[in-house]
Every structure is written in C-alpha cells, then in structure tokens.
Design a protein around this motif. Structure first.
Motif, PDB file in Angstrom:
ATOM      1  N   HIS A 170      -5.325  -2.730  -5.117  1.00  0.00           N
ATOM      2  CA  HIS A 170      -5.187  -1.977  -6.357  1.00  0.00           C
ATOM      3  C   HIS A 170      -6.006  -2.618  -7.470  1.00  0.00           C
ATOM      4  O   HIS A 170      -7.172  -2.954  -7.267  1.00  0.00           O
ATOM      5  CB  HIS A 170      -3.702  -1.852  -6.709  1.00  0.00           C
TER       6      HIS A 170
ATOM      7  N   SER B 181      -0.643  -0.930  -9.636  1.00  0.00           N
ATOM      8  CA  SER B 181      -0.710  -1.981  -8.616  1.00  0.00           C
ATOM      9  C   SER B 181       0.682  -2.261  -8.083  1.00  0.00           C
ATOM     10  O   SER B 181       1.676  -2.082  -8.794  1.00  0.00           O
ATOM     11  CB  SER B 181      -1.315  -3.273  -9.194  1.00  0.00           C
TER      12      SER B 181
ATOM     13  N   ARG C 201      -5.509   6.300 -10.823  1.00  0.00           N
ATOM     14  CA  ARG C 201      -4.924   5.278  -9.937  1.00  0.00           C
ATOM     15  C   ARG C 201      -4.851   3.913 -10.617  1.00  0.00           C
ATOM     16  O   ARG C 201      -5.168   2.880 -10.019  1.00  0.00           O
ATOM     17  CB  ARG C 201      -5.709   5.191  -8.622  1.00  0.00           C
TER      18      ARG C 201
ATOM     19  N   GLU D 153       0.819  -1.204   0.000  1.00  0.00           N
ATOM     20  CA  GLU D 153       0.000   0.000   0.000  1.00  0.00           C
ATOM     21  C   GLU D 153       0.859   1.264   0.000  1.00  0.00           C
ATOM     22  O   GLU D 153       0.553   2.238  -0.705  1.00  0.00           O
ATOM     23  CB  GLU D 153      -0.916  -0.004   1.223  1.00  0.00           C
TER      24      GLU D 153
ATOM     25  N   GLY E 289       2.239   1.917  -3.379  1.00  0.00           N
ATOM     26  CA  GLY E 289       1.226   2.536  -4.226  1.00  0.00           C
ATOM     27  C   GLY E 289       1.050   4.014  -3.924  1.00  0.00           C
ATOM     28  O   GLY E 289       0.903   4.837  -4.841  1.00  0.00           O
TER      29      GLY E 289
END
Length: 282
Positions: free
Chosen positions: A61, A45, A42, A23, A26
């Motif tokens: 993701h 991943s 967005r 996370e 990302g």
C-alpha cells in the motif's frame, strides 16, 4: 525456532499468509468505502502486528503510511487498556500520524481464554475532509488547529459496539459527515476481516509454532536489511533542493540533509537544518 531448524518453504508460506491478510484487509476497505480517496485513489494501508506491536506484515500500500503506522499502534497500545471487541482510532501526528486526514484504526486480537492481545491489526485511510479551515483539510495552515479535528488514541468501538458518542463528536467536526461515517465503518470492517484471518492462522499453526515463525520471520528480515547495509559505502553524503514556497509565504524554501553512514555502527546520523536527528539503525 532457529534459522537452521526452520523450514525455508514453511517460512515462505507463512510470510505469504500474513501478507495476504493485510492485502485482504485492503481489498475489503477499498470495496466498501464511499469516498473516491479510498475507493479509487486507494489512499490507504493495512498491516499486522504481534503482541509487542512489532510489524509482521504490511500490504503493498502507501509507504508513507506504513513507515509511521507502527508508532500509531504503539501509541494506541500505550494509551488504552484494550478489551475484546475494542477498536481504537487516532490521527494525531504526534502519536505516529502523518497529516490529520489520515485516520488510523487499531484492533487488538485476543485468543480464546486470554486477557492480553496476541496480535493487532491496523489500517490507515485518507479521509476527504476532517474539518478545519479549508474544505478537504489540506489548506496552507499556520498551525495544526487549522487543519481539522485532532484525535488522540481513543476507542471508536467498545466491546464490539460502535461508540456513538465518539462517532458523533468526530462527525460534528467534518463537512461530509455521511461519507466520513461510511469510510470509518469500512475501516472497522477491514479490521474485523483481519481479526478473522489472524485467528484462522492461529488455528492452523497453533500459538507456539506461530510465535516461533514470527520470530524467525523478523530475524530473517533483519538479516536481509543488514546484508544490504553492509553492501553500501561508508561516508558522509549530502543533498539539497528548493521549494518554490511553503504555501503560506512567498519565497524559496531550502531543503537540505546530511547523512553520515557507517554500515558497522549502531546508528545512522541524519542532520537537517537546525534540527539534528539520531535515527536507530535496523
């Protein structure tokens, strides 16, 4: 470490810890990217893999990315004799990629004094243009060569330094070179964030305990999936639908699938029109 010996609380904490790494990767990628594709849509991943290129954590993701990224990581590991500081790049659909705009990077994580990677961190991001016939690299192509530059597993970073020759080769084949370079640098940075956090995790747990927790986490995941499969009915299932056209020619295009499912069998049998497939069950 068997399940009976594992502390469920500690395993849950570990699971959250590795998930948080993906996370954070990302978040770093989104924050530093230039293009709206990554920063606003967005479309990216991130995931963490062990030394055998098995997934141990994925960010929340893009499912289509996360389902295919393991094959890209495996392709990179098979093709490249990684050294510390290297990062691989690829987008080849025949090496675990999806479509050419989705570019994947793979960074091997080496522990001090070791010459084999102990982990891999990876991210995939949709670039706004990777060349080809149509701006945006998303037109109705008849062959893959019209879609854009196709990148096999190669090093984009060697020994900690960006390979300018490889980067120039990629940028010369796209329409928006500055934006592409910025997004590629963001992907490199996100990989390095993941590397730092994985090394911190090793320092916290120790290599031996960390490996035991990884094995237990993978075993636990398998038990959950098998338990879910056992609750599903056996039998043959089929479905079909139609596309208005295929983007190249007019006329309806049929989509059909038949699934033969046996919860106790070793495999699922999926049949597509004229393309039989045998998929290994988890």
């Amino acid at each position: 470490m068997s399940f009976a010996a594992a502390d469920p609380v500690e395993l849950a904490i570990f699971q959250s810890a590795v998930h948080s790494i993906a996370e954070e990767m990302g978040a770093a990628l989104r924050r530093t990217a230039l293009s709206p594709n990554i920063k606003e849509r967005r479309d990216y991943s991130c995931a963490i893999f062990d030394a055998q290129a098995r997934v141990i954590a994925m960010g929340d993701h893009m499912p289509v990315h996360l389902g295919s990224m393991p094959m890209s990581v495996q392709a990179a590991v098979a093709a490249i004799a990684f050294a510390p500081g290297d990062i691989a790049i690829l987008n080849d659909p025949f090496a675990g990629g999806t479509h050419l705009p989705d570019i994947t990077m793979v960074l091997p994580v080496f522990l001090p004094g070791q010459n084999q990677a102990a982990f891999y961190v990876s991210n995939r991001a949709h670039h706004a243009d990777v060349g080809g016939t149509f701006a945006g690299s998303m037109g109705p192509a008849n062959e893959i060569f019209q879609e854009g530059i196709r990148i096999p597993p190669v090093r984009i970073v060697r020994g900690g330094r960006v390979d300018r020759e490889m980067l120039s080769l990629i940028l010369l084949n796209v329409r928006t070179a500055k934006e592409r370079e910025g997004d590629l640098e963001s992907q490199i940075g996100a990989c390095r964030v993941g590397e730092q956090r994985v090394l911190q995790l090793v320092e916290k747990y120790g290599e031996e305990k960390l490996q035991a927790l990884i094995e237990e986490l993978l075993d636990y995941s398998e038990r959950l999936v098998r338990a879910e499969l056992r609750g599903m009915p056996a039998g043959d299932f089929s479905a079909q639908d139609w596309l208005d056209d295929d983007g190249v020619t007019d006329g309806l295009r049929k989509i059909a699938v038949r699934l033969r499912f046996d919860p106790g069998a070793a495999a699922l049998h999926v049949t597509l029109p004229a393309h039989p497939r045998r998929l290994r069950a988890v």
